[in-house]
Design a protein around this motif. Structure first.
Motif, PDB file in Angstrom:
ATOM      1  N   TRP A 106      38.612  50.514  34.328  1.00  8.29           N
ATOM      2  CA  TRP A 106      37.668  49.995  35.422  1.00  8.29           C
ATOM      3  C   TRP A 106      37.630  48.889  35.999  1.00  8.29           C
ATOM      4  O   TRP A 106      37.230  49.009  37.060  1.00  8.29           O
ATOM      5  CB  TRP A 106      37.195  49.447  33.820  1.00  8.29           C
ATOM      6  CG  TRP A 106      35.939  48.889  33.562  1.00  8.29           C
ATOM      7  CD1 TRP A 106      34.171  49.591  34.022  1.00  8.29           C
ATOM      8  CD2 TRP A 106      34.872  47.428  34.078  1.00  8.29           C
ATOM      9  NE1 TRP A 106      33.061  48.515  34.155  1.00  8.29           N
ATOM     10  CE2 TRP A 106      34.452  46.827  33.954  1.00  8.29           C
ATOM     11  CE3 TRP A 106      36.159  46.349  34.299  1.00  8.29           C
ATOM     12  CZ2 TRP A 106      33.782  46.113  34.548  1.00  8.29           C
ATOM     13  CZ3 TRP A 106      35.545  45.091  34.637  1.00  8.29           C
ATOM     14  CH2 TRP A 106      34.673  44.985  34.111  1.00  8.29           C
ATOM     15  N   ILE A 107      38.927  48.098  35.744  1.00  6.45           N
ATOM     16  CA  ILE A 107      39.386  47.192  36.692  1.00  6.45           C
ATOM     17  C   ILE A 107      39.655  47.505  37.711  1.00  6.45           C
ATOM     18  O   ILE A 107      39.072  46.912  39.002  1.00  6.45           O
ATOM     19  CB  ILE A 107      40.841  46.672  36.106  1.00  6.45           C
ATOM     20  CG1 ILE A 107      40.889  45.821  34.818  1.00  6.45           C
ATOM     21  CG2 ILE A 107      40.954  45.569  37.370  1.00  6.45           C
ATOM     22  CD1 ILE A 107      42.243  45.183  33.988  1.00  6.45           C
ATOM     23  N   ALA A 108      40.293  48.888  38.099  1.00  4.15           N
ATOM     24  CA  ALA A 108      40.669  49.664  39.685  1.00  4.15           C
ATOM     25  C   ALA A 108      39.032  49.757  40.265  1.00  4.15           C
ATOM     26  O   ALA A 108      39.088  49.397  41.133  1.00  4.15           O
ATOM     27  CB  ALA A 108      41.128  50.607  39.727  1.00  4.15           C
ATOM     28  N   GLU A 109      37.913  50.383  38.958  1.00  2.00           N
ATOM     29  CA  GLU A 109      37.106  50.735  40.081  1.00  2.00           C
ATOM     30  C   GLU A 109      35.809  49.993  40.879  1.00  2.00           C
ATOM     31  O   GLU A 109      35.321  49.901  41.524  1.00  2.00           O
ATOM     32  CB  GLU A 109      35.479  51.702  38.425  1.00  2.00           C
ATOM     33  CG  GLU A 109      36.705  52.967  38.759  1.00  2.00           C
ATOM     34  CD  GLU A 109      36.297  54.256  37.883  1.00  2.00           C
ATOM     35  OE1 GLU A 109      35.037  53.689  36.970  1.00  2.00           O
ATOM     36  OE2 GLU A 109      36.680  54.623  37.923  1.00  2.00           O
ATOM     37  N   GLN A 110      36.328  48.272  39.789  1.00  2.00           N
ATOM     38  CA  GLN A 110      34.958  47.629  39.851  1.00  2.00           C
ATOM     39  C   GLN A 110      35.599  46.023  40.469  1.00  2.00           C
ATOM     40  O   GLN A 110      34.804  45.381  40.679  1.00  2.00           O
ATOM     41  CB  GLN A 110      34.249  47.384  38.559  1.00  2.00           C
ATOM     42  CG  GLN A 110      34.187  48.105  37.196  1.00  2.00           C
ATOM     43  CD  GLN A 110      32.344  48.625  38.044  1.00  2.00           C
ATOM     44  OE1 GLN A 110      31.493  47.460  38.184  1.00  2.00           O
ATOM     45  NE2 GLN A 110      32.350  49.635  37.952  1.00  2.00           N
ATOM     46  N   GLU A 115      44.940  47.168  43.994  1.00  2.00           N
ATOM     47  CA  GLU A 115      45.497  45.649  43.827  1.00  2.00           C
ATOM     48  C   GLU A 115      44.673  44.985  42.370  1.00  2.00           C
ATOM     49  O   GLU A 115      45.380  44.301  42.259  1.00  2.00           O
ATOM     50  CB  GLU A 115      45.290  45.411  45.914  1.00  2.00           C
ATOM     51  CG  GLU A 115      46.059  46.664  46.470  1.00  2.00           C
ATOM     52  CD  GLU A 115      46.057  45.322  47.961  1.00  2.00           C
ATOM     53  OE1 GLU A 115      45.788  44.126  47.682  1.00  2.00           O
ATOM     54  OE2 GLU A 115      46.364  45.827  48.570  1.00  2.00           O
ATOM     55  N   ALA A 116      43.489  45.733  42.171  1.00  2.00           N
ATOM     56  CA  ALA A 116      43.544  44.930  41.309  1.00  2.00           C
ATOM     57  C   ALA A 116      44.623  44.852  40.124  1.00  2.00           C
ATOM     58  O   ALA A 116      44.375  44.249  39.518  1.00  2.00           O
ATOM     59  CB  ALA A 116      41.845  45.240  40.804  1.00  2.00           C
ATOM     60  N   VAL A 117      44.387  46.557  39.981  1.00  2.00           N
ATOM     61  CA  VAL A 117      45.396  46.413  38.619  1.00  2.00           C
ATOM     62  C   VAL A 117      46.805  46.282  38.657  1.00  2.00           C
ATOM     63  O   VAL A 117      47.655  45.364  38.061  1.00  2.00           O
ATOM     64  CB  VAL A 117      45.557  48.140  38.890  1.00  2.00           C
ATOM     65  CG1 VAL A 117      46.809  48.696  37.475  1.00  2.00           C
ATOM     66  CG2 VAL A 117      44.355  48.966  38.188  1.00  2.00           C
ATOM     67  N   SER A 236      54.535  34.017  39.718  1.00  2.00           N
ATOM     68  CA  SER A 236      53.317  33.506  39.446  1.00  2.00           C
ATOM     69  C   SER A 236      52.016  35.023  39.030  1.00  2.00           C
ATOM     70  O   SER A 236      52.373  35.875  39.326  1.00  2.00           O
ATOM     71  CB  SER A 236      53.003  33.600  40.704  1.00  2.00           C
ATOM     72  OG  SER A 236      51.546  33.556  41.008  1.00  2.00           O
ATOM     73  N   ALA A 237      51.038  34.369  38.299  1.00  2.00           N
ATOM     74  CA  ALA A 237      50.033  35.207  37.679  1.00  2.00           C
ATOM     75  C   ALA A 237      49.494  35.785  39.079  1.00  2.00           C
ATOM     76  O   ALA A 237      48.355  36.655  38.599  1.00  2.00           O
ATOM     77  CB  ALA A 237      49.342  34.217  36.524  1.00  2.00           C
ATOM     78  N   THR A 238      49.338  35.861  40.080  1.00  2.00           N
ATOM     79  CA  THR A 238      48.539  35.541  41.206  1.00  2.00           C
ATOM     80  C   THR A 238      49.190  36.647  41.487  1.00  2.00           C
ATOM     81  O   THR A 238      50.006  37.037  42.107  1.00  2.00           O
ATOM     82  CB  THR A 238      47.997  34.478  41.997  1.00  2.00           C
ATOM     83  OG1 THR A 238      48.970  33.830  42.498  1.00  2.00           O
ATOM     84  CG2 THR A 238      47.135  33.590  41.287  1.00  2.00           C
ATOM     85  N   PRO A 239      48.354  37.835  42.944  1.00  2.00           N
ATOM     86  CA  PRO A 239      48.787  38.922  43.761  1.00  2.00           C
ATOM     87  C   PRO A 239      49.780  37.792  45.006  1.00  2.00           C
ATOM     88  O   PRO A 239      49.619  36.995  45.063  1.00  2.00           O
ATOM     89  CB  PRO A 239      47.860  39.666  44.397  1.00  2.00           C
ATOM     90  CG  PRO A 239      46.556  39.850  43.361  1.00  2.00           C
ATOM     91  CD  PRO A 239      47.060  37.756  42.778  1.00  2.00           C
ATOM     92  N   ALA A 240      51.166  38.335  45.224  1.00  2.00           N
ATOM     93  CA  ALA A 240      51.329  38.394  46.116  1.00  2.00           C
ATOM     94  C   ALA A 240      50.788  38.491  47.538  1.00  2.00           C
ATOM     95  O   ALA A 240      50.004  39.328  48.118  1.00  2.00           O
ATOM     96  CB  ALA A 240      53.244  38.550  46.693  1.00  2.00           C
ATOM     97  N   THR A 241      51.108  37.235  48.401  1.00  2.00           N
ATOM     98  CA  THR A 241      50.279  36.511  49.713  1.00  2.00           C
ATOM     99  C   THR A 241      50.891  37.679  50.744  1.00  2.00           C
ATOM    100  O   THR A 241      52.064  37.943  50.736  1.00  2.00           O
ATOM    101  CB  THR A 241      50.210  35.676  50.132  1.00  2.00           C
ATOM    102  OG1 THR A 241      50.921  34.640  49.848  1.00  2.00           O
ATOM    103  CG2 THR A 241      49.237  34.672  49.299  1.00  2.00           C
ATOM    104  N   SER A 242      50.357  37.161  52.165  1.00  2.00           N
ATOM    105  CA  SER A 242      51.512  38.022  53.096  1.00  2.00           C
ATOM    106  C   SER A 242      52.769  37.061  53.228  1.00  2.00           C
ATOM    107  O   SER A 242      53.591  37.440  53.675  1.00  2.00           O
ATOM    108  CB  SER A 242      50.221  38.126  53.846  1.00  2.00           C
ATOM    109  OG  SER A 242      49.630  37.141  54.171  1.00  2.00           O
TER     110      SER A 242
END
Length: 262
Positions: A106-110, A115-117, A236-242
């Motif tokens: 659901w996370i991936a679809e919505q 990247e959301a997963v 970090s709990a946030t996704p890695a940035t470029s």
């Protein structure tokens, strides 16, 4: 249902374990039960039921309490009833893996696909990182992998640390159990986030050699010899940035985190 109430080897031929499972399942299906109720439902003597309940009590599969009485109480002590504990319920089939997989789908679809997963996986592992970091920081430079293994074992991963085939090159962190293996088989981002965490805590790049999620017997991570001056970093709990992507690549070989590169 898994076997509950481990019996000695000589008892197996007499059906002790099977009967013990029947007692536990009867409580699951009918709720808290007295010895007399169990004996009647299962066609056993009360003495036999008590013997099986004693074993289930010792294994923390059931717990006893006084029976609740509504209205006027009869003379004498209230009968004891036996109910399943949380541990006992866990011995029966559960759908937690499917529930977790459905949630990640659901996370991936919505919310943005894989990247959301991955963002969820990082947030999940970050919530666990503080306890692991405390253990690693308290250890000496040559004992960090062992300290991490002990911290992981406390969370159910049955982890050990051992020398690599060539000890001068480093160590191997082995996780003999993975509580999320079935979900990680479908979502390797969970393995990748874990690999990144190991790299950041140990202050060196790591390489995932095998995973239970991929069908290997043990999750094995190669830890190169750790520099004595490298402090554990924070994840970090946030996704890695470029801007941080190159750092993540340096610290963790995430391309092989969810599968055996061989």
């Amino acid at each position: 249902m898994k076997n509950v109430g481990e019996a000695p080897q000589e008892e197996l031929a007499t059906g002790e374990r099977s009967t013990r499972n029947r007692v536990a399942r009867s409580i699951l299906q009918h709720g808290p039960s007295t010895v007399a109720e169990l004996a009647q439902r299962l066609g056993l003597t009360q003495a036999a039921v008590r013997r099986h309940l004693d074993a289930l009590l010792a294994d923390d599969v059931v717990a006893s309490r006084e029976q609740r009485v509504y209205g006027a109480r009869a003379r004498g002590r209230p009968a004891k009833v036996f109910a399943l504990t949380d541990c006992g319920r866990d011995a029966f089939d559960q759908s937690y893996d499917q529930l977790a997989a459905d949630a990640l789908n659901w996370i991936a679809e919505q919310h943005g696909g894989s990247e959301a997963v991955a963002a969820f996986a990082r947030a999940r592992i970050a919530a666990l990182a503080d306890a692991y970091r405390t253990a690693v920081e308290a250890a000496g430079p040559g004992e960090r992998t062992e300290a991490l293994a002990k911290a992981l074992s406390a969370d159910g991963y049955a982890a050990t640390a051992r020398s690599a085939p060539r000890p001068q090159q480093g160590e191997q962190l082995c996780q003999h159990h993975c509580p999320v293996a079935h979900v990680a088989e479908r979502f390797p981002q969970l393995c990748e986030a874990e690999t990144e965490l190991f790299a950041e805590l140990l202050g060196t790049h790591v390489q995932r050699l095998a995973t239970i999620a991929h069908g290997d017997g043990v999750c094995t991570t190669f830890i190169p010899r750790i520099p004595k001056t490298s402090p554990p970093a924070k994840i970090s709990a946030t996704p890695a940035t470029s801007a941080t992507a190159s750092t993540t690549t340096t610290h963790a070989s995430t391309s092989t985190a969810g599968r055996n590169p061989a």
